[in-house]
Design a protein around this motif. Structure first.
Motif, short mmCIF file in Angstrom:
data_model
loop_
_atom_site.label_atom_id
_atom_site.label_comp_id
_atom_site.label_asym_id
_atom_site.label_seq_id
_atom_site.Cartn_x
_atom_site.Cartn_y
_atom_site.Cartn_z
N GLU A 517 -5.01 75.80 4.86
CA GLU A 517 -5.21 74.58 5.63
C GLU A 517 -5.44 74.89 7.10
N VAL A 518 -4.68 75.85 7.61
CA VAL A 518 -4.77 76.16 9.04
C VAL A 518 -5.98 77.02 9.36
N SER A 519 -6.20 78.04 8.53
CA SER A 519 -7.24 79.01 8.87
C SER A 519 -8.54 78.82 8.09
N GLY A 520 -8.57 77.92 7.08
CA GLY A 520 -9.78 77.77 6.27
C GLY A 520 -10.90 77.09 7.04
N SER A 521 -12.12 77.23 6.51
CA SER A 521 -13.30 76.67 7.16
C SER A 521 -13.71 75.32 6.56
N LEU A 530 -15.31 65.52 12.74
CA LEU A 530 -15.91 65.29 14.04
C LEU A 530 -16.32 66.59 14.71
N GLU A 531 -15.50 67.61 14.55
CA GLU A 531 -15.83 68.90 15.16
C GLU A 531 -17.09 69.49 14.53
N ALA A 532 -17.21 69.34 13.18
CA ALA A 532 -18.39 69.90 12.51
C ALA A 532 -19.64 69.04 12.72
N ASP A 750 -11.63 68.72 1.96
CA ASP A 750 -11.15 69.80 1.11
C ASP A 750 -12.22 70.37 0.19
N VAL A 751 -13.47 69.91 0.31
CA VAL A 751 -14.57 70.43 -0.52
C VAL A 751 -15.70 70.94 0.36
N THR A 752 -16.11 70.15 1.33
CA THR A 752 -17.27 70.49 2.16
C THR A 752 -16.85 71.48 3.25
N ASP A 753 -17.66 72.52 3.42
CA ASP A 753 -17.41 73.51 4.45
C ASP A 753 -18.00 73.04 5.79
N ARG A 754 -17.35 73.36 6.86
CA ARG A 754 -17.82 72.93 8.18
C ARG A 754 -19.21 73.51 8.47
N GLU A 755 -19.42 74.76 8.07
CA GLU A 755 -20.70 75.38 8.35
C GLU A 755 -21.82 74.70 7.56
N ASP A 756 -21.48 74.20 6.35
CA ASP A 756 -22.50 73.48 5.57
C ASP A 756 -22.90 72.19 6.28
N VAL A 757 -21.93 71.50 6.91
CA VAL A 757 -22.25 70.28 7.65
C VAL A 757 -23.19 70.61 8.81
#
Length: 793
Positions: A517-521, A530-532, A750-757
Motif C-alpha cells: 500500500e505504501v510503496s506500490g505504484s 489526482l497525482e496520476a 487497487d487495480v489501475t497502475d499510476r503509470e498506466d493512467v
C-alpha cells in the motif's frame, strides 16, 4: 432541460494522505493474501511441532535461611523490620547462593555424577531405559557410538571418534558390562529393546557439557524479597530432567553444609585460642589487683570516692542555688530603692519566693492589707490630714520599713552562708587533690580486671554457641519441593504454537499488504488518482459496494447479469436510488454537466473509456447515461467495446444483432434499439448493444462508417454516451475517444497502475482528445464521503 449543479468536493477533491481506513481497505481487498500467509505459517508451525522432539521440564524449590539471622538478637531485629532483605546483607547472601548454584563446581559435579556428556541420540527415549552408564570419565573418547543388534541376540559396539581410528567390539550381551572408548556400559536387558536395530549416542567434551548445562539451567528467586529459589531444567529425557534438578539440589546442599562445617570448625578453633589467651590475662590482672590491695592496705576505695564526689556535687548545687537567690534579692532591693514613692512599695518583698513560706512576713503583709482597708474607709468621710488617717498611714509606713529590714537582714545572711560554703568547698578540693597515687593505681588495676572479665565472658558464650552449631550440623538450606518426573511435555505446545503462528501469519500478511500500500505504484486512494491525473480533475469517486448484493465488499464491475434488471446493482441509479453508489453516480453526472458547460459548443458525444480493462467502465457509462435520461436528456448508450467477453444486460434479452449490424446496413436502428424506462420525470434511455461479435470487430471500430453513424446519432439525440474500448487496446479505444467531443477516463482503485493512467492521458492528448477528467471506481469511502441523498460530503 434541467441542469444540475455538481456538489462541492473537499479542497483538491479528496483529502491528502492515507489514514487507517485506507490501510483497512487495502487489507480487506487483499484478504486472500493475508489468509494464505496465515495458513502457510500455521502449516509450518504444525510441521515443526510434529518434527521437533518434545522437551520435559522439572523444577525444585529451596528455602535459603541463615541460622545467625533466625536466632538471637539479630533475628529478633529482622522480625521487627518485617523482612530480612531490608537488612541489606540478607539480599547479598541469597544473591551469592544463586551464583553458587550456577557455579562450575556444582554443575561439574552434576555432569560427572549423571554422565551428562554421554547423550543418547536414538531411540528418543529415556537413556537409562536402554543403556546403563556404569562409568563415564571426563577423558572418555569423544565421538559417535553405535550399538547394533545382531541376529543371534547379541550386540556390537562401534566407535567413530573425532580423532583416531575406529573401534569395534562384538558379542556384547544385554546386562553384561563392557568397555568401549573409556566408557563402561551395560545394555539394558529389556524385551522392549528386541525390535531395535541400533542405539546411537555421542560423547562430547566434558567442559562443553558443563558450559551447556550452565546455560540451560534456570535459577531464580521467586520474588524480589523472597528467600525461595526455583531451579528449572528442560531435557528430551524426562527422567534425566528430574535427575539433573535433584542432583543440583543435593550438590548445593552438600556444598553449603561443608562450607558451614568448615566455617563453624574454624570459628570454634579461633574462639578457643582467644578464650585461653584472655583467661591467662584475666588471672594475671586479678593477681596484680590482689597484691596491690594487700600492700597498700586499702578498703573499698571506689565506695569512698563515690561518696566524696556525691557530697561535693551536693554542696556545689546548694551554693549555686544560694548565689541565684542572693542575686534575685539584690535586684529586687535595688528596684525598690530606685522608686520615687518612698517606702510604700517595700511590701513587694513579701512576694519574694523565699519569704512566701515565712509566717512572720505573711502576718506583716496581712496587717498592711487590713490597715490599708481601714484607711480607705476613713478617707470616704475624712481628709488625709485628719489625726486618725495620719495614724494609720504612719503605722503602714512602719510595717513597710520593717519588711525592708527583714529583707536586708536575709540578704546579709545569704552573703555569710555563701562565704562559708566557699570555704567548705575549698577544703573538699584539697582533700580530693590529696588522694594518694596508690589509690589511682588501684582504680586502674580494677578497671583492667573488669574489662578482661567482660571480654572473657563474651568469648565463653560465643564458644558455646559455635560448639553447639558444629555438633548439630544444621544447614541453612531447606528443600521445599523436590523435582518430579514430568508427565507431559513442556514443549512443543501445539495449541500455543498454532495460535502464535496464526498471529504471526496475520502480522506478516498485513505487513506485506501495508508495504504494498505504501510503496506500490497502483492507485489506492483518490489522492493517488489526482497525482496520476497530471492536472486533470477527479470528476467522480465511485465507492466500494457494501450493500446486500455484495459478498466480498468489492464493486461488481463486470458485464453480464450484474446489470440486468432486478439482479445485482450494476444499474444502481434505477434499482436502488437511495444507495450511496447511486448518489455517487448522480454526483458524477453533476460534475460532468458542470465540466461540459465550460465547452462551447456543448459536446454531444461523450466517450467513457477505461485506462485498462476491468476498471468498472461499463457500470460508469450505463449509470451516467441513465442519469442523463432521468434529467430529461434524449440519451443513447452505445456499447462500442467489442473486446468485452460478456455483453451488457440492461433489461430484456437483446437481439443477437447490434451496433456492427446496424452500421453495416444489415438491420435498421429501430430493430435492435432497446428502450429503458428512466422514470416519470425523465425520458427513456436508448441502448444500442454490441450484438454478436465477429473476427472483423477490430477493423470495424476504426471504420469510417462507424464514425458516420455516430455523427448521425448526434443529430437524433441530445447526448450520445459511448462505452469505448480501453485505451490500452490496440488502437481502437484511442481512435473512438478521439472522434468524440469529450472523453471521460475511468480508473479502478487497487487495480489501475499510476503509470498506466499517465500513459493513457498522454496518448489521448497526442490525438487531440478533450479529456473532461478522471473517474475512480471501487474507491475507499474515506475520500469524498457519500450520503443517501446523493451528495458528496
Amino acid at each position: 432541460m434541467v441542469r444540475a449543479v455538481p456538489p462541492q468536493l473537499s479542497p483538491g477533491g479528496v483529502p491528502e494522505g492515507r489514514d487507517l481506513r485506507d490501510i483497512g481497505h487495502a487489507i480487506w481487498h487483499n484478504l486472500s493474501l493475508v489468509i494464505v500467509v496465515t495458513v502457510v505459517c500455521v502449516i509450518l508451525a504444525g510441521f515443526a511441532t510434529l518434527v521437533v522432539a518434545p522437551r520435559y521440564q522439572s523444577e525444585a524449590m529451596l528455602r535459603i535461611s541463615s541460622p545467625e539471622m533466625e536466632s538471637g538478637v539479630l533475628g529478633e531485629a529482622a522480625e521487627e523490620l518485617g523482612s530480612l532483605s531490608l537488612l541489606g546483607f540478607a539480599q547479598d547472601e541469597i544473591d551469592t547462593d544463586l551464583g553458587v548454584i550456577r557455579s562450575r563446581q556444582i554443575v561439574a559435579a552434576v555432569v560427572d555424577s549423571l554422565s551428562l556428556h554421554l547423550e543418547l541420540g536414538q531411540p528418543r527415549v529415556a537413556r537409562d531405559s536402554v543403556v546403563d552408564v556404569i562409568s563415564a570419565p571426563e577423558d572418555a573418547i569423544r565421538g559417535r557410538y553405535t550399538l547394533r543388534h545382531q541376529t543371534d541376540g547379541s550386540w556390537s559396539a562401534e566407535l567413530n571418534p573425532k580423532i583416531g581410528s575406529r573401534q569395534r567390539i562384538e558379542g556384547i550381551e544385554p546386562g553384561v558390562p563392557f568397555e568401549v572408548g573409556g566408557l563402561v556400559l551395560a545394555i539394558a536387558d529389556s524385551p522392549d529393546l528386541q525390535p531395535l536395530e541400533h542405539i546411537r549416542f555421542r560423547v562430547q567434551s566434558f567442559r562443553e557439557t558443563v558450559e551447556d548445562l550452565q546455560d540451560d539451567l534456570r535459577v531464580r528467586r521467586q520474588s524480589g524479597r523472597s528467600r525461595l529459589i526455583e531451579i528449572r531444567y528442560r531435557s528430551r529425557d524426562r527422567l534425566l530432567a528430574a535427575s539433573v534438578v535433584n542432583s543440583v539440589v543435593d550438590e548445593f546442599i552438600h556444598f553449603k553444609m561443608q562450607a558451614d562445617r568448615f566455617e563453624s570448625r574454624s570459628t570454634v578453633d579461633v574462639l578457643r585460642d582467644q578464650t585461653a589467651r584472655y583467661e591467662d590475662d584475666l588471672r594475671a590482672a586479678e593477681e596484680r589487683l590482689r597484691e596491690f590491695r594487700e600492700s597498700a592496705q586499702l578498703i573499698d576505695l571506689k565506695a569512698q570516692a563515690e561518696e566524696q564526689v556525691a557530697q561535693l556535687v551536693s554542696f556545689r548545687a546548694e551554693r549555686d542555688a544560694m548565689i541565684v537567690e542572693r542575686q534575685a534579692l539584690a535586684n529586687l532591693l535595688a528596684d525598690l530603692d530606685a522608686e520615687s514613692e518612698g517606702t510604700s512599695s517595700y511590701r513587694q518583698l513579701a512576694t519574694f519566693p523565699s519569704f512566701l513560706g515565712t509566717s512572720g512576713i505573711q502576718q506583716i503583709l496581712q496587717s498592711l492589707i487590713q490597715l490599708e482597708t481601714e484607711r480607705a474607709t476613713l478617707l470616704i468621710g475624712r481628709t488625709p490630714e485628719s489625726r486618725d488617717v495620719r495614724g494609720l498611714t504612719e503605722r503602714i509606713e512602719e510595717l513597710e520599713l520593717q519588711l525592708l529590714s527583714l529583707g536586708s537582714s536575709y540578704f546579709t545572711g545569704l552573703e555569710t552562708r555563701i562565704a562559708a560554703m566557699d570555704a567548705m568547698l575549698a577544703r573538699f578540693d584539697e582533700e580530693l587533690a590529696s588522694v594518694p597515687e596508690r589509690e589511682v593505681e588501684f582504680v586502674r588495676l580494677a578497671r583492667d580486671q573488669e574489662l578482661l572479665t567482660e571480654i572473657y565472658t563474651f568469648l565463653q558464650t560465643r564458644l558455646k554457641e559455635a560448639e553447639i552449631q558444629e555438633a548439630t550440623e544444621i544447614g541453612d538450606v531447606r528443600v521445599v519441593d523436590s523435582a518430579l518426573i514430568a508427565e507431559e511435555a513442556y514443549s512443543p505446545r501445539p495449541l500455543l504454537n498454532l495460535g502464535l503462528a496464526a498471529l504471526l501469519g496475520l502480522l506478516i500478511g498485513c505487513t506485506v499488504v501495508i508495504g504494498r500500500e505504501v510503496s506500490g505504484s497502483r492507485i489506492r486512494t483518490p489522492s493517488d488518482a489526482l497525482e496520476a491525473a497530471a492536472g486533470l480533475p477527479l470528476l467522480g469517486i465511485i465507492p466500494t459496494e457494501s450493500g446486500p448484493g455484495s459478498r466480498t465488499g468489492r464493486l461488481k464491475l463486470r458485464w453480464g447479469p450484474e446489470l440486468q434488471s432486478g439482479t445485482g446493482t450494476g444499474l444502481v441509479v434505477r434499482n436502488d436510488p437511495g444507495n450511496p453508489l447511486a448518489a455517487a453516480y448522480r454526483g458524477l453526472w453533476a460534475s460532468v454537466s458542470l465540466a461540459t458547460n465550460e465547452i462551447d459548443p456543448l459536446p454531444r458525444t461523450l466517450a467513457v473509456a477505461g485506462v485498462t480493462g476491468d476498471v468498472g467502465c461499463p457500470s460508469a457509462a450505463a449509470n451516467l447515461a441513465f442519469t442523463f435520461a432521468q434529467q430529461g436528456f434524449r440519451t443513447i448508450l452505445v456499447d462500442a467495446d467489442l473486446h468485452s467477453e460478456a455483453p451488457l444486460r440492461l433489461g430484456s434479452e437483446p437481439s443477437q444483432k447490434g451496433l456492427m449490424h446496424v452500421v453495416e446496413g444489415f438491420v435498421g436502428l429501430s430493430e435492435v434499439l432497446v428502450e429503458v424506462d428512466a422514470g416519470a420525470n425523465g425520458t427513456s434511455l436508448s441502448w444500442l448493444p454490441t450484438g454478436t461479435l465477429s473476427p472483423a470487430s477490430a477493423q470495424f471500430v476504426s471504420s469510417a462508417r462507424l464514425l458516420d453513424f455516430i455523427e448521425k446519432l448526434r443529430k437524433d439525440f441530445d447526448v450520445v454516451v459511448l462505452h469505448a474500448p480501453p485505451v490500452d487496446s490496440p488502437g481502437e479505444g484511442i481512435l473512438l475517444s478521439a472522434s468524440s467531443d469529450a472523453t471521460l477516463l475511468v480508473a479502478r482503485a487497487d487495480v489501475t497502475d499510476r503509470e498506466d493512467v499517465r500513459s493513457a492521458i498522454s496518448l489521448l492528448q497526442r490525438q487531440g482528445t478533450r479529456i473532461l477528467g478522471l473517474v475512480l471506481t471501487d474507491a475507499p469511502t474515506n475520500g469524498a464521503r457519500l450520503s443517501r441523498n446523493g451528495a458528496n460530503a
